[in-house]
Design a protein around this motif. Structure first.
Motif, PDB file in Angstrom:
ATOM      1  N   ALA A  85       0.823  -1.201   0.000  1.00  0.00           N
ATOM      2  CA  ALA A  85       0.000   0.000   0.000  1.00  0.00           C
ATOM      3  C   ALA A  85       0.861   1.258   0.000  1.00  0.00           C
ATOM      4  O   ALA A  85       1.965   1.277   0.557  1.00  0.00           O
ATOM      5  CB  ALA A  85      -0.905  -0.006   1.229  1.00  0.00           C
ATOM      6  N   THR A  86       0.359   2.289  -0.638  1.00  0.00           N
ATOM      7  CA  THR A  86       1.034   3.587  -0.625  1.00  0.00           C
ATOM      8  C   THR A  86      -0.016   4.677  -0.453  1.00  0.00           C
ATOM      9  O   THR A  86      -1.143   4.551  -0.938  1.00  0.00           O
ATOM     10  CB  THR A  86       1.819   3.853  -1.924  1.00  0.00           C
ATOM     11  OG1 THR A  86       0.891   3.894  -3.011  1.00  0.00           O
ATOM     12  CG2 THR A  86       2.852   2.772  -2.179  1.00  0.00           C
ATOM     13  N   GLU A  87       0.365   5.718   0.260  1.00  0.00           N
ATOM     14  CA  GLU A  87      -0.473   6.895   0.448  1.00  0.00           C
ATOM     15  C   GLU A  87       0.440   8.108   0.418  1.00  0.00           C
ATOM     16  O   GLU A  87       1.018   8.477   1.434  1.00  0.00           O
ATOM     17  CB  GLU A  87      -1.226   6.823   1.781  1.00  0.00           C
ATOM     18  CG  GLU A  87      -2.379   5.867   1.825  1.00  0.00           C
ATOM     19  CD  GLU A  87      -3.584   6.312   1.009  1.00  0.00           C
ATOM     20  OE1 GLU A  87      -3.687   7.515   0.683  1.00  0.00           O
ATOM     21  OE2 GLU A  87      -4.424   5.448   0.693  1.00  0.00           O
ATOM     22  N   ASN A  88       0.569   8.689  -0.752  1.00  0.00           N
ATOM     23  CA  ASN A  88       1.414   9.881  -0.910  1.00  0.00           C
ATOM     24  C   ASN A  88       2.845   9.582  -0.427  1.00  0.00           C
ATOM     25  O   ASN A  88       3.523   8.748  -1.012  1.00  0.00           O
ATOM     26  CB  ASN A  88       0.789  11.059  -0.165  1.00  0.00           C
ATOM     27  CG  ASN A  88      -0.594  11.383  -0.681  1.00  0.00           C
ATOM     28  OD1 ASN A  88      -0.820  11.477  -1.881  1.00  0.00           O
ATOM     29  ND2 ASN A  88      -1.543  11.540   0.236  1.00  0.00           N
ATOM     30  N   ARG A  89       3.289  10.231   0.631  1.00  0.00           N
ATOM     31  CA  ARG A  89       4.667  10.055   1.089  1.00  0.00           C
ATOM     32  C   ARG A  89       4.859   8.807   1.942  1.00  0.00           C
ATOM     33  O   ARG A  89       5.981   8.499   2.355  1.00  0.00           O
ATOM     34  CB  ARG A  89       5.091  11.282   1.908  1.00  0.00           C
ATOM     35  CG  ARG A  89       5.096  12.590   1.143  1.00  0.00           C
ATOM     36  CD  ARG A  89       5.587  13.734   2.005  1.00  0.00           C
ATOM     37  NE  ARG A  89       4.680  14.032   3.119  1.00  0.00           N
ATOM     38  CZ  ARG A  89       4.931  13.751   4.390  1.00  0.00           C
ATOM     39  NH1 ARG A  89       6.078  13.175   4.733  1.00  0.00           N
ATOM     40  NH2 ARG A  89       4.049  14.063   5.337  1.00  0.00           N
ATOM     41  N   PHE A  90       3.789   8.114   2.213  1.00  0.00           N
ATOM     42  CA  PHE A  90       3.829   6.943   3.089  1.00  0.00           C
ATOM     43  C   PHE A  90       3.670   5.665   2.267  1.00  0.00           C
ATOM     44  O   PHE A  90       2.779   5.572   1.427  1.00  0.00           O
ATOM     45  CB  PHE A  90       2.716   7.018   4.127  1.00  0.00           C
ATOM     46  CG  PHE A  90       2.788   8.239   5.005  1.00  0.00           C
ATOM     47  CD1 PHE A  90       2.170   9.411   4.627  1.00  0.00           C
ATOM     48  CD2 PHE A  90       3.483   8.200   6.203  1.00  0.00           C
ATOM     49  CE1 PHE A  90       2.246  10.547   5.434  1.00  0.00           C
ATOM     50  CE2 PHE A  90       3.558   9.317   7.022  1.00  0.00           C
ATOM     51  CZ  PHE A  90       2.938  10.497   6.628  1.00  0.00           C
ATOM     52  N   SER A  91       4.525   4.716   2.528  1.00  0.00           N
ATOM     53  CA  SER A  91       4.412   3.428   1.864  1.00  0.00           C
ATOM     54  C   SER A  91       4.820   2.333   2.846  1.00  0.00           C
ATOM     55  O   SER A  91       5.497   2.594   3.841  1.00  0.00           O
ATOM     56  CB  SER A  91       5.295   3.379   0.611  1.00  0.00           C
ATOM     57  OG  SER A  91       6.657   3.542   0.966  1.00  0.00           O
TER      58      SER A  91
END
Lengths: 111, 113
Positions: free
Chosen positions: A59-65
């Motif tokens: 999963a990835t969310e913008n700057r977070f993975s």
């Protein structure tokens, strides 16, 4: 017994740099979810990212993975381009038939 | 996103009295709500799971008679700390949802003097 382990009680990162928070878990279940939640000083729990165990894709969310390694039961969080607002306590959470919270990692962002 | 509120945000009560904390789902119906306790600089500890219209399920070690949970409607769950003592002082957090998604309330700080 099912457990969630965060081996890093404290971490620090320079602003704009990248940091990785570690989490391992133990379970005999095959169907579950993993989360990273952020708890800033306000103590409001904020969802950072969610991973379904049946999905192989990280999963990835913008700057977070995340780096989800199901066989190794590892679920690390990578924060890229760290910002001052990322400073908080981060909890790794497992939800299957039961809910389990890790002990947390306190992240400091250095300007 | 879905919003969960808690009331009060902080409460101080005298030892031996009871205090009620409300958890409301503001824009969705919550069949299941969860109550957590968090000590300073520690993780959240699940206390109980409440299902609308039925008895709550308590985690091992949580006193059912001290922490009364009622989930009488699809938008409201209450936690009553009965005969509170200083060791009950803590931060209490509720959430609504299921294992796929939980929405957390802002928490209630209880201080028992």
């Amino acid at each position: 017994a099912q457990t969630v382990t965060q081996s890093q009680p404290e971490m620090s990162v320079q602003e704009a740099e990248t940091v990785t928070l570690s989490c391992t878990y133990d379970t005999s279940e095959s169907d579950y979810y993993l989360f990273w939640y952020k708890q800033p000083p306000s103590r409001q729990m904020i969802l950072v990212i969610r991973q379904e165990a049946y999905k192989q894709q990280n999963a990835t969310e913008n700057r977070f993975s995340v780096n989800f390694q199901k066989a190794a039961k590892s679920f690390s969080l990578k924060i890229s381009d760290s910002q001052l607002g990322d400073a908080a306590m981060y909890f790794c959470v497992f939800t299957g038939n039961q809910f389990y919270f890790g002990t947390g990692t306190s992240l400091t962002v250095i300007p | 996103g879905a919003v969960v509120s808690q009331h009060p945000s902080r409460v101080i009560c005298k030892s031996g009295t009871s205090v009620k904390i409300e958890c409301r789902s503001l824009d969705f119906q919550a069949t299941t709500m969860f109550w957590y306790r968090q000590f300073p600089k520690q993780s959240l500890m699940l206390m109980a799971t409440s299902n609308e219209g039925s008895k709550a399920t308590y985690e091992q070690g949580v006193e059912k008679d001290k922490f009364l949970i009622n989930h009488a409607s699809l938008t409201l769950s209450t936690l009553t700390v009965t005969s509170a003592h200083p060791e009950d002082s803590s931060f209490y957090i509720c959430s609504a949802g299921d294992r796929r998604e939980q929405y957390f309330g802002p928490g209630t700080r209880l201080t028992v003097t």
